[in-house]
Design a protein around this motif. Structure first.
Motif, PDB file in Angstrom:
ATOM      1  N   SER A   1      -3.888  -1.059  -5.819  1.00  0.00           N
ATOM      2  CA  SER A   1      -4.293   0.059  -6.674  1.00  0.00           C
ATOM      3  C   SER A   1      -5.566   0.722  -6.158  1.00  0.00           C
ATOM      4  CB  SER A   1      -4.489  -0.404  -8.110  1.00  0.00           C
ATOM      5  OG  SER A   1      -5.553  -1.330  -8.213  1.00  0.00           O
ATOM      6  N   ARG A   2      -6.345   0.002  -5.355  1.00  0.00           N
ATOM      7  CA  ARG A   2      -7.552   0.597  -4.756  1.00  0.00           C
ATOM      8  C   ARG A   2      -7.206   1.833  -3.937  1.00  0.00           C
ATOM      9  NH1 ARG A   2      -9.646  -2.797  -0.753  1.00  0.00           N
ATOM     10  NH2 ARG A   2      -7.507  -3.462  -0.471  1.00  0.00           N
ATOM     11  N   TYR A   3      -6.067   1.783  -3.264  1.00  0.00           N
ATOM     12  CA  TYR A   3      -5.680   2.902  -2.408  1.00  0.00           C
ATOM     13  C   TYR A   3      -5.248   4.103  -3.241  1.00  0.00           C
ATOM     14  CZ  TYR A   3      -5.979  -0.491   1.325  1.00  0.00           C
ATOM     15  OH  TYR A   3      -6.448  -1.427   2.209  1.00  0.00           O
TER      16      TYR A   3
ATOM     17  N   ILE B   1       0.837  -1.201   0.000  1.00  0.00           N
ATOM     18  CA  ILE B   1       0.000   0.000   0.000  1.00  0.00           C
ATOM     19  C   ILE B   1       0.874   1.254   0.000  1.00  0.00           C
ATOM     20  CG2 ILE B   1      -1.669   1.349   1.344  1.00  0.00           C
ATOM     21  CD1 ILE B   1      -2.720  -1.403   2.389  1.00  0.00           C
ATOM     22  N   GLU B   2       1.875   1.259   0.857  1.00  0.00           N
ATOM     23  CA  GLU B   2       2.769   2.427   0.937  1.00  0.00           C
ATOM     24  C   GLU B   2       3.510   2.637  -0.381  1.00  0.00           C
ATOM     25  OE1 GLU B   2       6.130   4.250   3.955  1.00  0.00           O
ATOM     26  OE2 GLU B   2       6.033   2.080   3.686  1.00  0.00           O
ATOM     27  N   THR B   3       3.984   1.549  -0.985  1.00  0.00           N
ATOM     28  CA  THR B   3       4.694   1.643  -2.259  1.00  0.00           C
ATOM     29  C   THR B   3       3.789   2.206  -3.342  1.00  0.00           C
ATOM     30  OG1 THR B   3       6.156  -0.206  -1.696  1.00  0.00           O
ATOM     31  CG2 THR B   3       5.903   0.324  -4.035  1.00  0.00           C
ATOM     32  N   THR B   4       2.551   1.738  -3.366  1.00  0.00           N
ATOM     33  CA  THR B   4       1.589   2.209  -4.369  1.00  0.00           C
ATOM     34  C   THR B   4       1.312   3.700  -4.210  1.00  0.00           C
ATOM     35  OG1 THR B   4       0.532   0.051  -4.589  1.00  0.00           O
ATOM     36  CG2 THR B   4      -0.784   1.975  -5.198  1.00  0.00           C
ATOM     37  N   LEU B   5       1.082   4.139  -2.986  1.00  0.00           N
ATOM     38  CA  LEU B   5       0.790   5.552  -2.758  1.00  0.00           C
ATOM     39  C   LEU B   5       1.993   6.430  -3.116  1.00  0.00           C
ATOM     40  CD1 LEU B   5      -1.210   5.360   0.593  1.00  0.00           C
ATOM     41  CD2 LEU B   5      -2.101   5.715  -1.718  1.00  0.00           C
ATOM     42  N   ARG B   6       3.182   5.999  -2.731  1.00  0.00           N
ATOM     43  CA  ARG B   6       4.384   6.778  -3.044  1.00  0.00           C
ATOM     44  C   ARG B   6       4.626   6.851  -4.548  1.00  0.00           C
ATOM     45  NH1 ARG B   6       7.486   8.349   1.100  1.00  0.00           N
ATOM     46  NH2 ARG B   6       7.166   7.367   3.144  1.00  0.00           N
ATOM     47  N   ALA B   7       4.318   5.767  -5.251  1.00  0.00           N
ATOM     48  CA  ALA B   7       4.518   5.752  -6.703  1.00  0.00           C
ATOM     49  C   ALA B   7       3.562   6.692  -7.413  1.00  0.00           C
ATOM     50  CB  ALA B   7       4.347   4.329  -7.232  1.00  0.00           C
ATOM     51  N   HIS B   8       2.372   6.904  -6.837  1.00  0.00           N
ATOM     52  CA  HIS B   8       1.375   7.748  -7.499  1.00  0.00           C
ATOM     53  C   HIS B   8       1.513   9.232  -7.180  1.00  0.00           C
ATOM     54  CE1 HIS B   8      -0.642   3.960  -8.478  1.00  0.00           C
ATOM     55  NE2 HIS B   8      -1.335   4.647  -9.356  1.00  0.00           N
ATOM     56  N   LEU B   9       2.123   9.547  -6.061  1.00  0.00           N
ATOM     57  CA  LEU B   9       2.221  10.964  -5.687  1.00  0.00           C
ATOM     58  C   LEU B   9       2.868  11.824  -6.767  1.00  0.00           C
ATOM     59  CD1 LEU B   9       3.023  10.804  -1.855  1.00  0.00           C
ATOM     60  CD2 LEU B   9       0.962  11.724  -2.949  1.00  0.00           C
ATOM     61  N   PRO B  10       3.960  11.398  -7.399  1.00  0.00           N
ATOM     62  CA  PRO B  10       4.550  12.240  -8.459  1.00  0.00           C
ATOM     63  C   PRO B  10       3.661  12.348  -9.692  1.00  0.00           C
ATOM     64  CG  PRO B  10       6.131  10.595  -7.671  1.00  0.00           C
ATOM     65  CD  PRO B  10       4.792  10.210  -7.138  1.00  0.00           C
ATOM     66  N   LEU B  11       2.740  11.395  -9.868  1.00  0.00           N
ATOM     67  CA  LEU B  11       1.878  11.385 -11.052  1.00  0.00           C
ATOM     68  C   LEU B  11       0.657  12.275 -10.880  1.00  0.00           C
ATOM     69  CD1 LEU B  11       1.882   7.516 -11.689  1.00  0.00           C
ATOM     70  CD2 LEU B  11       3.405   9.223 -12.685  1.00  0.00           C
ATOM     71  N   PHE B  12       0.295  12.547  -9.641  1.00  0.00           N
ATOM     72  CA  PHE B  12      -0.912  13.323  -9.351  1.00  0.00           C
ATOM     73  C   PHE B  12      -0.576  14.813  -9.341  1.00  0.00           C
ATOM     74  CE2 PHE B  12      -3.240   9.765  -6.806  1.00  0.00           C
ATOM     75  CZ  PHE B  12      -3.421   9.073  -7.986  1.00  0.00           C
ATOM     76  N   SER B  13      -0.503  15.387 -10.513  1.00  0.00           N
ATOM     77  CA  SER B  13      -0.133  16.802 -10.608  1.00  0.00           C
ATOM     78  C   SER B  13      -1.315  17.697 -10.275  1.00  0.00           C
ATOM     79  CB  SER B  13       0.365  17.115 -12.020  1.00  0.00           C
ATOM     80  OG  SER B  13      -0.705  17.106 -12.942  1.00  0.00           O
ATOM     81  N   GLU B  14      -0.980  18.873  -9.802  1.00  0.00           N
ATOM     82  CA  GLU B  14      -2.010  19.863  -9.466  1.00  0.00           C
ATOM     83  C   GLU B  14      -2.825  20.237 -10.697  1.00  0.00           C
ATOM     84  OE1 GLU B  14      -2.296  24.345  -7.487  1.00  0.00           O
ATOM     85  OE2 GLU B  14      -0.447  23.167  -7.330  1.00  0.00           O
ATOM     86  N   ALA B  15      -2.181  20.315 -11.839  1.00  0.00           N
ATOM     87  CA  ALA B  15      -2.872  20.709 -13.071  1.00  0.00           C
ATOM     88  C   ALA B  15      -3.951  19.703 -13.463  1.00  0.00           C
ATOM     89  CB  ALA B  15      -1.859  20.857 -14.201  1.00  0.00           C
ATOM     90  N   ILE B  16      -3.644  18.424 -13.322  1.00  0.00           N
ATOM     91  CA  ILE B  16      -4.632  17.390 -13.682  1.00  0.00           C
ATOM     92  C   ILE B  16      -5.871  17.516 -12.817  1.00  0.00           C
ATOM     93  CG2 ILE B  16      -5.098  14.905 -13.627  1.00  0.00           C
ATOM     94  CD1 ILE B  16      -2.226  14.420 -14.468  1.00  0.00           C
ATOM     95  N   PHE B  17      -5.674  17.681 -11.525  1.00  0.00           N
ATOM     96  CA  PHE B  17      -6.825  17.749 -10.624  1.00  0.00           C
ATOM     97  C   PHE B  17      -7.598  19.053 -10.790  1.00  0.00           C
ATOM     98  CE2 PHE B  17      -4.562  14.247  -8.664  1.00  0.00           C
ATOM     99  CZ  PHE B  17      -5.614  13.407  -8.317  1.00  0.00           C
ATOM    100  N   GLU B  18      -6.917  20.132 -11.115  1.00  0.00           N
ATOM    101  CA  GLU B  18      -7.625  21.386 -11.390  1.00  0.00           C
ATOM    102  C   GLU B  18      -8.516  21.249 -12.621  1.00  0.00           C
ATOM    103  OE1 GLU B  18      -4.637  24.373 -11.715  1.00  0.00           O
ATOM    104  OE2 GLU B  18      -4.519  24.731  -9.541  1.00  0.00           O
ATOM    105  N   GLN B  19      -8.005  20.585 -13.656  1.00  0.00           N
ATOM    106  CA  GLN B  19      -8.814  20.372 -14.865  1.00  0.00           C
ATOM    107  C   GLN B  19     -10.020  19.479 -14.563  1.00  0.00           C
ATOM    108  OE1 GLN B  19      -6.321  18.952 -18.140  1.00  0.00           O
ATOM    109  NE2 GLN B  19      -4.653  20.234 -17.414  1.00  0.00           N
ATOM    110  N   ALA B  20      -9.779  18.403 -13.817  1.00  0.00           N
ATOM    111  CA  ALA B  20     -10.864  17.494 -13.476  1.00  0.00           C
ATOM    112  C   ALA B  20     -11.912  18.192 -12.615  1.00  0.00           C
ATOM    113  CB  ALA B  20     -10.310  16.275 -12.741  1.00  0.00           C
ATOM    114  N   ALA B  21     -11.445  18.970 -11.644  1.00  0.00           N
ATOM    115  CA  ALA B  21     -12.374  19.695 -10.774  1.00  0.00           C
ATOM    116  C   ALA B  21     -13.189  20.706 -11.571  1.00  0.00           C
ATOM    117  CB  ALA B  21     -11.601  20.392  -9.658  1.00  0.00           C
TER     118      ALA B  21
END
Length: 297
Positions: A249-251, A111-131
């Protein structure tokens, strides 16, 4: 004979199940063949009949008799089914079983490995567009099928409804198509699919696209679903050989939902605060309890 019915199995074509379930009823010679195959399914699938006979310590004729005994037409049919069985992946044929005292740490570590791997992929720009897509929608629909995606579609509905969004979640294949056909450019659809390959999800996404509603997908960035979305939030499913635990990946998907919901909550902070205050008041009147209880979680 039709390949879908020739072995008359509970799961059509599952030769591994057939061999395992019949092993004790086979002759002593046929059991040698069964054991040689079950020892390494992939190698047996790629071996010649001569090689398999030598490994089992039997004659070539015994391999033919074995093939018929387990419901196959001949040795060629046997090898075809073994090849298909081995294609599911070695991790489902040869178990990777950790010590019972260590699998807790392994679960946490994945779980920790999965979350750490995704943090660099979750850019602020992507979430702003989605929001932005969700914020401007007349109605938000959430589509998700399968274990995690269906459950997390309900979770996302819970996240958004407390912010005052008109939101509905659907997991039934027929309802996905029906709802998709009613939408237009004023609506938004958030689609959850870790693989991005589920046929019913892809069909629904194409219908949504046809009628102009915008799509936010939480999915594998290389999957077909990502190409249908206006905004794709990347979810990677790097599964380990420990097949007995649920997918980590659920996390990652849950983290993405929480980030998106928080992004939406902060767009209109005063309005959000008032809605959350009302929810807190309504829940306190209903259940009581300490002041720091979560809002319906």
């Amino acid at each position: 004979m039709n390949r879908s019915t020739d072995c008359a199995l509970p799961t059509p074509g599952d030769i591994v199940y057939q061999i395992r379930s019949q092993r004790d009823t086979l002759s002593a010679t046929e059991r040698k063949v069964a054991d040689a195959i079950l020892d390494d399914i992939a190698s047996a699938a790629g071996a010649t009949v001569d090689q398999l006979a030598r490994k089992a310590g039997v004659s070539i004729a015994a391999i033919s008799r074995f093939a018929r005994a387990v419901g196959c037409d001949d040795t060629r049919d046997l090898k075809f089914k073994l090849a298909r069985a081995s294609a599911v992946g070695e991790r489902f044929l040869a178990g990777d079983v950790p010590e019972e005292s260590t699998f807790y740490a392994r679960l946490y570590g994945d779980i920790e490995t999965t979350l750490r791997a995704h943090l660099p992929l979750f850019s602020e720009a992507i979430f702003e567009q989605a929001a932005g897509i969700v914020r401007d929608a007349r109605m938000v629909y959430i589509f998700g099928m399968g274990g995690a995606s269906a459950a997390l579609s309900q979770e996302m509905q819970s996240r958004l409804v407390r912010l005052g969004y008109g939101v509905a979640a659907y997991s039934d294949a027929v309802l996905l198509r029906m709802v998709a056909a009613t939408l237009d450019a004023r609506d938004a659809v958030v689609i959850l699919s870790a693989s991005g390959l589920t046929p019913e999800i892809l069909d629904a996404a194409r219908i949504v696209q046809q009628y102009g509603a915008r799509i936010v997908a939480l999915t594998d960035p290389a999957a077909p679903l990502a190409k249908l979305a206006d905004v794709s939030i990347p979810i990677h499913t790097a599964e380990t050989d420990f097949i007995y635990k649920p997918s980590a990946s659920r996390y990652a998907m849950l983290l993405a939902i929480d980030i998106l919901a928080t992004e939406l909550a902060l767009i209109h902070q005063d309005d959000t605060k008032e809605k959350l205050r009302r929810i807190k008041l309504a829940l306190d009147e209903y259940r009581g309890g300490p002041n720091r209880l979560p809002l319906g979680d």
